[in-house]
Design a protein around this motif. Structure first.
Motif, mmCIF file in Angstrom:
data_model
loop_
_atom_site.group_PDB
_atom_site.id
_atom_site.type_symbol
_atom_site.label_atom_id
_atom_site.label_comp_id
_atom_site.label_asym_id
_atom_site.label_seq_id
_atom_site.Cartn_x
_atom_site.Cartn_y
_atom_site.Cartn_z
ATOM 1 N N ARG A 1 -50.425 15.824 -37.338
ATOM 2 C CA ARG A 1 -50.405 16.919 -36.909
ATOM 3 C C ARG A 1 -49.872 17.244 -38.022
ATOM 4 N NH1 ARG A 1 -50.284 17.155 -30.743
ATOM 5 N NH2 ARG A 1 -51.966 17.151 -30.076
ATOM 6 N N PRO A 2 -49.777 18.365 -38.689
ATOM 7 C CA PRO A 2 -48.971 18.303 -39.562
ATOM 8 C C PRO A 2 -47.259 18.880 -39.072
ATOM 9 C CG PRO A 2 -50.336 20.386 -39.691
ATOM 10 C CD PRO A 2 -50.415 19.611 -38.849
ATOM 11 N N VAL A 3 -47.201 19.286 -37.879
ATOM 12 C CA VAL A 3 -45.778 19.483 -37.171
ATOM 13 C C VAL A 3 -45.472 19.286 -36.386
ATOM 14 C CG1 VAL A 3 -44.326 21.813 -36.557
ATOM 15 C CG2 VAL A 3 -45.991 22.276 -38.315
ATOM 16 N N VAL A 4 -43.607 17.993 -37.056
ATOM 17 C CA VAL A 4 -43.897 16.988 -35.738
ATOM 18 C C VAL A 4 -42.389 17.888 -34.963
ATOM 19 C CG1 VAL A 4 -43.014 15.134 -34.970
ATOM 20 C CG2 VAL A 4 -44.580 15.428 -36.420
ATOM 21 N N GLY B 1 -29.135 19.088 -28.033
ATOM 22 C CA GLY B 1 -30.538 19.850 -27.291
ATOM 23 C C GLY B 1 -31.430 20.794 -29.164
ATOM 24 N N GLY B 2 -30.046 20.224 -30.020
ATOM 25 C CA GLY B 2 -31.488 20.658 -31.223
ATOM 26 C C GLY B 2 -32.395 19.598 -31.626
ATOM 27 N N ARG B 3 -33.224 19.976 -31.326
ATOM 28 C CA ARG B 3 -34.905 18.841 -32.061
ATOM 29 C C ARG B 3 -34.915 19.266 -33.440
ATOM 30 N NH1 ARG B 3 -38.692 20.098 -27.210
ATOM 31 N NH2 ARG B 3 -39.671 17.696 -28.350
ATOM 32 N N ARG B 4 -35.210 18.191 -34.341
ATOM 33 C CA ARG B 4 -35.384 18.203 -35.875
ATOM 34 C C ARG B 4 -37.237 18.674 -35.716
ATOM 35 N NH1 ARG B 4 -35.880 12.938 -37.791
ATOM 36 N NH2 ARG B 4 -36.086 11.837 -35.755
ATOM 37 N N VAL B 5 -37.101 19.530 -37.056
ATOM 38 C CA VAL B 5 -38.385 19.662 -37.456
ATOM 39 C C VAL B 5 -39.373 19.737 -38.660
ATOM 40 C CG1 VAL B 5 -40.298 22.287 -37.324
ATOM 41 C CG2 VAL B 5 -38.272 22.103 -35.573
ATOM 42 N N ARG B 6 -40.057 18.550 -38.457
ATOM 43 C CA ARG B 6 -40.864 18.238 -39.751
ATOM 44 C C ARG B 6 -42.123 18.697 -39.866
ATOM 45 N NH1 ARG B 6 -42.380 12.602 -39.168
ATOM 46 N NH2 ARG B 6 -44.895 13.451 -39.120
ATOM 47 N N VAL B 7 -41.909 19.600 -40.763
ATOM 48 C CA VAL B 7 -43.541 19.897 -41.569
ATOM 49 C C VAL B 7 -44.020 19.133 -42.200
ATOM 50 C CG1 VAL B 7 -45.031 22.123 -42.353
ATOM 51 C CG2 VAL B 7 -43.042 22.279 -40.869
ATOM 52 N N ASP B 8 -45.185 18.954 -42.481
ATOM 53 C CA ASP B 8 -45.953 18.219 -43.982
ATOM 54 C C ASP B 8 -44.625 17.100 -43.778
ATOM 55 O OD1 ASP B 8 -48.313 19.264 -43.708
ATOM 56 O OD2 ASP B 8 -47.359 20.692 -45.536
ATOM 57 N N GLY B 9 -44.149 16.182 -43.745
ATOM 58 C CA GLY B 9 -42.923 15.109 -44.017
ATOM 59 C C GLY B 9 -41.697 15.590 -44.482
ATOM 60 N N THR B 10 -41.126 17.012 -44.295
ATOM 61 C CA THR B 10 -40.200 17.865 -44.915
ATOM 62 C C THR B 10 -39.744 18.271 -43.669
ATOM 63 O OG1 THR B 10 -40.539 18.360 -46.991
ATOM 64 C CG2 THR B 10 -39.375 19.467 -46.716
ATOM 65 N N TYR C 1 -33.585 24.848 -31.518
ATOM 66 C CA TYR C 1 -32.502 25.590 -30.185
ATOM 67 C C TYR C 1 -33.237 26.030 -29.871
ATOM 68 C CZ TYR C 1 -28.879 22.455 -32.623
ATOM 69 O OH TYR C 1 -28.253 21.912 -33.595
ATOM 70 N N SER C 2 -34.784 26.530 -29.675
ATOM 71 C CA SER C 2 -36.114 27.345 -28.670
ATOM 72 C C SER C 2 -37.144 27.515 -29.291
ATOM 73 C CB SER C 2 -35.255 28.343 -28.298
ATOM 74 O OG SER C 2 -35.049 29.351 -30.075
ATOM 75 N N VAL C 3 -37.718 27.757 -29.351
ATOM 76 C CA VAL C 3 -39.281 28.033 -29.618
ATOM 77 C C VAL C 3 -39.234 29.102 -30.984
ATOM 78 C CG1 VAL C 3 -41.365 28.939 -29.109
ATOM 79 C CG2 VAL C 3 -40.347 27.146 -27.811
ATOM 80 N N ARG C 4 -38.337 30.167 -30.411
ATOM 81 C CA ARG C 4 -37.823 31.255 -31.782
ATOM 82 C C ARG C 4 -37.696 30.390 -32.748
ATOM 83 N NH1 ARG C 4 -34.603 35.478 -30.003
ATOM 84 N NH2 ARG C 4 -36.657 36.754 -29.140
ATOM 85 N N ASP C 5 -36.383 29.333 -32.501
ATOM 86 C CA ASP C 5 -36.514 29.088 -33.878
ATOM 87 C C ASP C 5 -37.473 27.717 -34.252
ATOM 88 O OD1 ASP C 5 -34.297 29.225 -33.392
ATOM 89 O OD2 ASP C 5 -33.432 27.671 -32.542
ATOM 90 N N VAL C 6 -38.045 27.314 -34.132
ATOM 91 C CA VAL C 6 -39.310 26.979 -34.657
ATOM 92 C C VAL C 6 -40.783 28.147 -34.852
ATOM 93 C CG1 VAL C 6 -41.982 25.315 -33.737
ATOM 94 C CG2 VAL C 6 -39.486 24.476 -32.136
ATOM 95 N N ALA C 7 -40.761 29.090 -34.708
ATOM 96 C CA ALA C 7 -41.301 30.171 -34.681
ATOM 97 C C ALA C 7 -40.848 30.438 -36.738
ATOM 98 C CB ALA C 7 -41.405 31.215 -33.679
ATOM 99 N N ALA C 8 -39.386 30.576 -36.659
ATOM 100 C CA ALA C 8 -39.061 30.862 -37.534
ATOM 101 C C ALA C 8 -39.225 29.487 -39.318
ATOM 102 C CB ALA C 8 -37.644 31.159 -37.498
ATOM 103 N N PHE C 9 -39.235 28.336 -38.380
ATOM 104 C CA PHE C 9 -39.687 26.899 -39.628
ATOM 105 C C PHE C 9 -40.710 27.641 -40.128
ATOM 106 C CE2 PHE C 9 -35.627 24.771 -37.411
ATOM 107 C CZ PHE C 9 -34.903 25.204 -39.060
#
Length: 71
Positions: free
Chosen positions: A5-8, A16-25, A31-39
């Motif tokens: 999957r391209p997003v991890v 409580g922060g979770r790193r978000v990786r998109v296509d290897g970057t 800190y929330s699903v809203r933050d993931v949506a922004a990324f």
């Protein structure tokens, strides 16, 4: 372990922060699903919101699902 999957979203850190990786970057810490949506929007998926994140098969949630934000 490679993801098909391209997003991890990685397990939460001590704050409580979770790193978000998109296509290897790494785009940052969510800190929330809203933050993931922004990324996802930053990555070019304009118009994405929390429900798109919840339903997406593009995202691999490691260390717990979208409802886990503490260690």
């Amino acid at each position: 372990m490679a993801s098909d999957r391209p997003v991890v979203v990685y397990p939460p850190d001590e704050q409580g922060g979770r790193r978000v990786r998109v296509d290897g970057t790494i785009l940052g810490l969510a800190y929330s699903v809203r933050d993931v949506a922004a990324f996802m929007q930053e990555a070019g998926l304009q118009g994405w919101d929390e429900m798109d994140v919840v339903r997406s098969a593009l995202i691999e949630w490691r260390g717990g699902g979208l409802d886990i934000w503490t260690r």
